[in-house]
Design a protein around this motif. Sequence first.
Motif, mmCIF file in Angstrom:
data_model
loop_
_atom_site.group_PDB
_atom_site.id
_atom_site.type_symbol
_atom_site.label_atom_id
_atom_site.label_comp_id
_atom_site.label_asym_id
_atom_site.label_seq_id
_atom_site.Cartn_x
_atom_site.Cartn_y
_atom_site.Cartn_z
ATOM 1 N N TYR A 199 0.813 -1.214 0.000
ATOM 2 C CA TYR A 199 0.000 0.000 0.000
ATOM 3 C C TYR A 199 0.848 1.266 0.000
ATOM 4 O O TYR A 199 0.438 2.289 -0.554
ATOM 5 N N ASP A 200 2.013 1.210 0.580
ATOM 6 C CA ASP A 200 2.922 2.345 0.500
ATOM 7 C C ASP A 200 3.242 2.641 -0.965
ATOM 8 O O ASP A 200 3.195 3.803 -1.408
ATOM 9 N N ALA A 201 3.535 1.601 -1.736
ATOM 10 C CA ALA A 201 3.864 1.772 -3.149
ATOM 11 C C ALA A 201 2.640 2.132 -3.984
ATOM 12 O O ALA A 201 2.700 3.006 -4.854
ATOM 13 N N LEU A 202 1.512 1.468 -3.720
ATOM 14 C CA LEU A 202 0.298 1.723 -4.494
ATOM 15 C C LEU A 202 -0.178 3.161 -4.298
ATOM 16 O O LEU A 202 -0.541 3.849 -5.266
ATOM 17 N N GLU A 203 -0.170 3.617 -3.069
ATOM 18 C CA GLU A 203 -0.689 4.953 -2.811
ATOM 19 C C GLU A 203 0.250 6.045 -3.299
ATOM 20 O O GLU A 203 -0.197 7.096 -3.772
ATOM 21 N N ALA A 204 1.546 5.791 -3.257
ATOM 22 C CA ALA A 204 2.492 6.741 -3.853
ATOM 23 C C ALA A 204 2.273 6.819 -5.363
ATOM 24 O O ALA A 204 2.290 7.909 -5.955
ATOM 25 N N ALA A 205 2.045 5.659 -5.992
ATOM 26 C CA ALA A 205 1.808 5.632 -7.434
ATOM 27 C C ALA A 205 0.524 6.357 -7.797
ATOM 28 O O ALA A 205 0.470 7.133 -8.771
ATOM 29 N N MET A 206 -0.523 6.127 -7.028
ATOM 30 C CA MET A 206 -1.802 6.769 -7.331
ATOM 31 C C MET A 206 -1.716 8.277 -7.131
ATOM 32 O O MET A 206 -2.279 9.045 -7.925
ATOM 33 N N ARG A 207 -0.984 8.718 -6.117
ATOM 34 C CA ARG A 207 -0.845 10.157 -5.910
ATOM 35 C C ARG A 207 -0.061 10.811 -7.044
ATOM 36 O O ARG A 207 -0.317 11.968 -7.392
ATOM 37 N N ARG A 208 0.871 10.074 -7.627
ATOM 38 C CA ARG A 208 1.617 10.621 -8.770
ATOM 39 C C ARG A 208 0.692 10.929 -9.938
ATOM 40 O O ARG A 208 0.958 11.828 -10.733
ATOM 41 N N HIS A 209 -0.384 10.151 -10.050
ATOM 42 C CA HIS A 209 -1.268 10.267 -11.221
ATOM 43 C C HIS A 209 -2.619 10.903 -10.901
ATOM 44 O O HIS A 209 -3.465 11.001 -11.790
ATOM 45 N N ARG A 210 -2.824 11.350 -9.674
ATOM 46 C CA ARG A 210 -4.167 11.747 -9.273
ATOM 47 C C ARG A 210 -4.681 12.977 -10.012
ATOM 48 O O ARG A 210 -5.892 13.225 -10.026
ATOM 49 N N GLU A 211 -3.798 13.783 -10.594
ATOM 50 C CA GLU A 211 -4.245 14.941 -11.357
ATOM 51 C C GLU A 211 -4.440 14.603 -12.834
ATOM 52 O O GLU A 211 -4.821 15.466 -13.623
#
Length: 214
Positions: free
Chosen positions: A55-67
């Motif tokens: 989840y640390d990796a998944l959420e960092a990845a999703m935040r990179r693309h959230r915009e």
Amino acid sequence: MCAPALVQPLSIRLRECPAQAHEHAEGSDFMTSLLGGDATPEAFTALTAQLYYVYDALEAAMRRHRESVWAGQIYDARLERRDAIATDLAFLLGPGWREEITPLPATRRYVERLEEADEIGVIGHHYVRYLGDVAGGQVIATMMQRLYGVSPEGLSFYDFSALGKIKPFRDDYRAALDGLDLTDAQAAALTDEAELAFALNSDVFADLAGEPAL
């Protein structure tokens, strides 16, 4: 064989196409033992530790693309689990929990995939992890309490009360998936990544089954 990506709504395709990989993950020896009451509280803690890295990796990845165009329609900060898992591990292992856990080889591969995935790929992983968590989280939490005596203080990961009623949330999530303006090739790539996500979870369960508990 799945129907061409644009023949079915994406949410249906994501449910049906990786079904075999999904069943394989759910039916793994580790999960069968854990949910059947044949494991130990330490096995649950070991699973929680591996989920921290995922989840640390998944959420960092999703935040990179959230915009971005597509991920922005799926992103919801209320889903994020990393901090809840950290709270659980502090309860289960004590304040020095970070020094007591380490990612298994399959977990490292999972993290690497999340780190290299593009926006489409990240959405596939987001769907597999969170929709499954929201669907079964309360059931699993209840089972861990009943089978292994895990205290609610160690089960924050499974608390999605911030979402409100679960069915409307899941319906809205699926509608957002169906509303993504993807080409056939992009929809197929997303579905393929979801199938890979199930396989990566299966690999983590296999590693957990072969490891001594924490």
